[in-house]
Scaffold this motif. Structure first.
Motif, PDB file in Angstrom:
ATOM      1  N   LEU A   1      50.815   6.943  22.531  1.00 41.07           N
ATOM      2  CA  LEU A   1      49.712   7.793  22.998  1.00 41.07           C
ATOM      3  C   LEU A   1      48.853   8.262  21.827  1.00 41.07           C
ATOM      4  CD1 LEU A   1      51.596   9.927  25.670  1.00 41.07           C
ATOM      5  CD2 LEU A   1      50.270   7.829  26.005  1.00 41.07           C
ATOM      6  N   GLU A   2      49.498   8.618  20.719  1.00 49.82           N
ATOM      7  CA  GLU A   2      48.757   9.068  19.551  1.00 49.82           C
ATOM      8  C   GLU A   2      47.954   7.914  18.930  1.00 49.82           C
ATOM      9  OE1 GLU A   2      51.483  11.895  20.776  1.00 49.82           O
ATOM     10  OE2 GLU A   2      51.991   9.852  20.133  1.00 49.82           O
ATOM     11  N   LEU A   3      48.543   6.733  18.885  1.00 45.47           N
ATOM     12  CA  LEU A   3      47.824   5.571  18.356  1.00 45.47           C
ATOM     13  C   LEU A   3      46.580   5.278  19.184  1.00 45.47           C
ATOM     14  CD1 LEU A   3      50.723   3.135  17.386  1.00 45.47           C
ATOM     15  CD2 LEU A   3      49.154   4.307  15.845  1.00 45.47           C
ATOM     16  N   ARG A   4      46.686   5.427  20.482  1.00 47.32           N
ATOM     17  CA  ARG A   4      45.517   5.203  21.333  1.00 47.32           C
ATOM     18  C   ARG A   4      44.438   6.239  21.052  1.00 47.32           C
ATOM     19  NH1 ARG A   4      46.645   4.634  27.621  1.00 47.32           N
ATOM     20  NH2 ARG A   4      46.881   6.907  27.479  1.00 47.32           N
ATOM     21  N   ALA A   5      44.845   7.480  20.825  1.00 45.18           N
ATOM     22  CA  ALA A   5      43.867   8.518  20.498  1.00 45.18           C
ATOM     23  C   ALA A   5      43.208   8.236  19.145  1.00 45.18           C
ATOM     24  CB  ALA A   5      44.554   9.891  20.488  1.00 45.18           C
ATOM     25  N   LEU A   6      43.983   7.771  18.169  1.00 51.43           N
ATOM     26  CA  LEU A   6      43.424   7.458  16.860  1.00 51.43           C
ATOM     27  C   LEU A   6      42.452   6.284  16.934  1.00 51.43           C
ATOM     28  CD1 LEU A   6      46.618   7.820  14.621  1.00 51.43           C
ATOM     29  CD2 LEU A   6      44.746   9.455  14.898  1.00 51.43           C
ATOM     30  N   ALA A   7      42.754   5.307  17.778  1.00 57.63           N
ATOM     31  CA  ALA A   7      41.888   4.131  17.894  1.00 57.63           C
ATOM     32  C   ALA A   7      40.509   4.493  18.416  1.00 57.63           C
ATOM     33  CB  ALA A   7      42.537   3.089  18.801  1.00 57.63           C
ATOM     34  N   ARG A   8      40.399   5.597  19.135  1.00 53.33           N
ATOM     35  CA  ARG A   8      39.103   5.975  19.709  1.00 53.33           C
ATOM     36  C   ARG A   8      38.103   6.408  18.649  1.00 53.33           C
ATOM     37  NH1 ARG A   8      41.934   8.820  23.737  1.00 53.33           N
ATOM     38  NH2 ARG A   8      41.075  10.791  22.973  1.00 53.33           N
ATOM     39  N   TYR A   9      38.543   6.670  17.415  1.00 50.45           N
ATOM     40  CA  TYR A   9      37.592   6.989  16.352  1.00 50.45           C
ATOM     41  C   TYR A   9      36.786   5.768  15.930  1.00 50.45           C
ATOM     42  CZ  TYR A   9      39.593  11.635  15.770  1.00 50.45           C
ATOM     43  OH  TYR A   9      39.992  12.939  15.976  1.00 50.45           O
ATOM     44  N   GLY A  10      37.179   4.596  16.362  1.00 51.93           N
ATOM     45  CA  GLY A  10      36.411   3.387  16.047  1.00 51.93           C
ATOM     46  C   GLY A  10      36.635   2.867  14.647  1.00 51.93           C
ATOM     47  N   LEU A  11      37.617   3.405  13.944  1.00 53.52           N
ATOM     48  CA  LEU A  11      37.936   2.945  12.599  1.00 53.52           C
ATOM     49  C   LEU A  11      39.087   1.938  12.655  1.00 53.52           C
ATOM     50  CD1 LEU A  11      37.884   6.407  10.783  1.00 53.52           C
ATOM     51  CD2 LEU A  11      36.218   4.573  10.477  1.00 53.52           C
ATOM     52  N   PRO A  12      39.098   0.953  11.759  1.00 49.66           N
ATOM     53  CA  PRO A  12      40.251   0.064  11.698  1.00 49.66           C
ATOM     54  C   PRO A  12      41.528   0.862  11.458  1.00 49.66           C
ATOM     55  CG  PRO A  12      38.442  -0.808  10.387  1.00 49.66           C
ATOM     56  CD  PRO A  12      38.047   0.575  10.790  1.00 49.66           C
ATOM     57  N   VAL A  13      42.579   0.495  12.165  1.00 51.79           N
ATOM     58  CA  VAL A  13      43.868   1.150  12.014  1.00 51.79           C
ATOM     59  C   VAL A  13      44.806   0.198  11.292  1.00 51.79           C
ATOM     60  CG1 VAL A  13      45.873   2.102  13.209  1.00 51.79           C
ATOM     61  CG2 VAL A  13      43.568   2.608  14.038  1.00 51.79           C
ATOM     62  N   ILE A  14      45.314   0.627  10.144  1.00 51.61           N
ATOM     63  CA  ILE A  14      46.210  -0.174   9.321  1.00 51.61           C
ATOM     64  C   ILE A  14      47.608   0.395   9.446  1.00 51.61           C
ATOM     65  CG2 ILE A  14      46.742  -0.936   6.974  1.00 51.61           C
ATOM     66  CD1 ILE A  14      43.742  -0.494   6.327  1.00 51.61           C
ATOM     67  N   MET A  15      48.550  -0.442   9.801  1.00 51.07           N
ATOM     68  CA  MET A  15      49.951  -0.035   9.873  1.00 51.07           C
ATOM     69  C   MET A  15      50.673  -0.563   8.632  1.00 51.07           C
ATOM     70  SD  MET A  15      49.771   1.525  12.793  1.00 51.07           S
ATOM     71  CE  MET A  15      51.482   1.901  13.133  1.00 51.07           C
ATOM     72  N   ASN A  16      51.134   0.333   7.797  1.00 52.94           N
ATOM     73  CA  ASN A  16      51.941   0.031   6.603  1.00 52.94           C
ATOM     74  C   ASN A  16      51.122  -0.500   5.431  1.00 52.94           C
ATOM     75  OD1 ASN A  16      54.379   0.795   7.885  1.00 52.94           O
ATOM     76  ND2 ASN A  16      54.439  -1.196   8.918  1.00 52.94           N
ATOM     77  N   ARG A  17      50.445  -1.660   5.561  1.00 54.95           N
ATOM     78  CA  ARG A  17      49.733  -2.239   4.431  1.00 54.95           C
ATOM     79  C   ARG A  17      48.604  -3.121   4.939  1.00 54.95           C
ATOM     80  NH1 ARG A  17      53.274  -6.452   1.144  1.00 54.95           N
ATOM     81  NH2 ARG A  17      51.184  -6.931   0.397  1.00 54.95           N
ATOM     82  N   ALA A  18      47.697  -3.479   4.020  1.00 58.44           N
ATOM     83  CA  ALA A  18      46.578  -4.361   4.348  1.00 58.44           C
ATOM     84  C   ALA A  18      46.453  -5.407   3.261  1.00 58.44           C
ATOM     85  CB  ALA A  18      45.276  -3.571   4.471  1.00 58.44           C
ATOM     86  N   GLY A  19      46.145  -6.635   3.644  1.00 59.04           N
ATOM     87  CA  GLY A  19      45.951  -7.701   2.673  1.00 59.04           C
ATOM     88  C   GLY A  19      44.638  -7.534   1.931  1.00 59.04           C
ATOM     89  N   PRO A  20      44.496  -8.202   0.777  1.00 55.53           N
ATOM     90  CA  PRO A  20      43.258  -8.071   0.000  1.00 55.53           C
ATOM     91  C   PRO A  20      42.021  -8.550   0.749  1.00 55.53           C
ATOM     92  CG  PRO A  20      44.643  -9.852  -0.853  1.00 55.53           C
ATOM     93  CD  PRO A  20      45.471  -9.103   0.132  1.00 55.53           C
ATOM     94  N   GLU A  21      42.179  -9.517   1.663  1.00 56.74           N
ATOM     95  CA  GLU A  21      41.012  -9.993   2.410  1.00 56.74           C
ATOM     96  C   GLU A  21      40.421  -8.883   3.271  1.00 56.74           C
ATOM     97  OE1 GLU A  21      43.871 -11.612   2.350  1.00 56.74           O
ATOM     98  OE2 GLU A  21      43.439 -13.516   1.339  1.00 56.74           O
TER      99      GLU A  21
END
Length: 426
Positions: A109-129
């Motif tokens: 439920l919290e993840l869904r609320a965070l997604a509504r900000y329209g920002l990419p959501v990164i879980m743990n880490r992100a690749g250089p690309e």
């Protein structure tokens, strides 16, 4: 607003860590998985100190894995109680580019609320690309370039000429400057300043052939005028309708562009808006200087030979070359100043943007070598990774392409996802 935001370089990617410390299973009184028929006491809520430690560990792991120098990770925001979700909106700013999210549980439920900000959501880490793609989006939004001269450019007529539409699409601002305003700044420069700058330039000259001392001083004045206009307007890019410029005076901006690009101001010839945008985008993902020019995609086209592609133009930043400049006139016409320098043989990426602002073309390969083309001073010969005969099929945009050293297709594909661009490639 961050107090030093105005002093930051463009394209700094800000990551906001958010740690969700809400346990949805607060009370357990037995279940089909439990043998305890009498129930168990409530599970205590996680302690604040433990949540803060977990959030800091998440942020630190991300910093260590990022392996790029343009990412800033903010202090973590802790969601310990449901009311904290409402507080997050006040903590976020327009300068945040993505959320780094961790949780003690699944927190759907919290993840869904965070997604509504329209920002990419990164879980743990992100690749250089992905991080380079975020930089491209941020860099375009923070960029501003100058268009100097008549509109439209008849040598790059495809536009786009709606500057407001460009800003709406990418956030990139454009200021149109008339030729007479450029020459007012040009004429206002002192002889002493021009001569002092020229002396500094001469250490980079291998030899000077056709240009006179006056030609060289005019090239310096063009550089100083463009730099002053960019400083005044807070611009990090400039394109000049140079064909019209030479109708007024025997002055071209080619050598000025060479020097500005190495100072972080991307440049595009002939008032080409798509080449300007592709240069900014390619500079953002690569962090390296970018040159541009006419693109030869088949044998005989802009000096291309069998099995290769070419770029043919008058711009070569010295950082992309081996040795100093051979200083020449403009297209063998006995006026103006251009320069030739042998380009380094390194892996490269080509990029072009379609005037629709909905598609880009990306081609990776390697520089084979270069030559002085007399008309256009620099001809870059390149091999491509893939079927060279298919290159014309994937290309969009004007006759000009931009090139940077390194292979950046993966980052540009990620940027395409963030910016809603179709990415065409071999």
């Amino acid at each position: 607003m961050h107090p030093t935001m105005a002093d930051r370089p463009r394209g700094v990617v800000r990551i906001q860590p958010v740690y969700v410390g809400i346990d949805h299973y607060q009370y357990v009184y037995g279940s089909v998985c439990s043998a305890d028929v009498e129930g168990t006491p409530p599970i205590p809520a996680p302690e604040r100190e433990k949540l803060e430690a977990a959030a800091q560990q998440m942020a630190q792991r991300f910093r260590e894995a990022a392996d790029v120098d343009f990412v800033e990770v903010e202090e973590p925001f802790i969601i310990q109680e449901h009311r904290d979700l409402r507080r997050l909106a006040a903590a976020l700013t327009y300068d945040v580019d993505a959320l780094l999210v961790g949780a003690i549980g699944s927190a759907p439920l919290e993840l869904r609320a965070l997604a509504r900000y329209g920002l990419p959501v990164i879980m743990n880490r992100a690749g250089p690309e992905l991080l380079r793609a975020l930089r491209a989006k941020k860099f375009l939004r923070q960029s501003k370039f100058l268009y100097i001269g008549e509109i439209p450019s008849f040598s790059a007529p495809g536009g786009p000429w709606d500057f407001g539409a460009v800003e709406e699409r990418f956030g990139t601002r454009i200021r149109h400057i008339e030729t007479n305003e450029f020459f007012r700044v040009f004429d206002g420069l002192s002889e002493d300043d021009a001569r002092k700058e020229l002396e500094a330039w001469k250490k980079d000259f291998h030899e000077v052939l056709e240009p006179t001392e006056k030609d060289l001083l005019d090239a310096v004045r063009a550089y100083l005028a463009l730099r002053r206009l960019c400083e005044r307007e807070d611009a990090n890019g400039v394109t000049v309708n140079c064909g019209r410029l030479t109708e007024e005076r025997p002055v071209v901006p080619c050598l000025a562009f060479d020097r500005l690009i190495d100072q972080g101001i991307m440049c595009a010839c002939e008032g080409d808006i798509t080449a300007m945008l592709s240069s900014l985008m390619l500079h953002a993902v690569s962090g390296r200087p970018v040159l541009m020019g006419n693109f030869g995609s088949r044998p005989g086209h802009f000096e291309a030979r069998e099995g290769e592609v070419t770029i043919e133009h008058d711009v070569v930043p010295l950082s992309m070359a081996s040795g100093g400049f051979t200083v020449r006139d403009y297209h063998g016409r006995k006026f103006g100043v251009t320069a030739y320098a042998r380009i380094k043989t390194e892996p490269m990426t080509l990029l072009n943007v379609d005037p629709s602002l909905g598609r880009i073309s990306v081609v990776e390969g390697k520089v084979k070598g270069s030559e002085d083309g007399i008309h256009c001073r620099l001809i870059v010969h390149m091999s491509v990774d893939g079927d060279v005969t298919r290159v014309p099929e994937v290309m969009v945009g004007s006759q000009h392409v931009s090139m940077a050293f390194g292979h950046w297709l993966g980052a540009l594909q990620e940027a395409g996802k963030l910016l809603g661009l179709e990415v065409r490639h071999l």
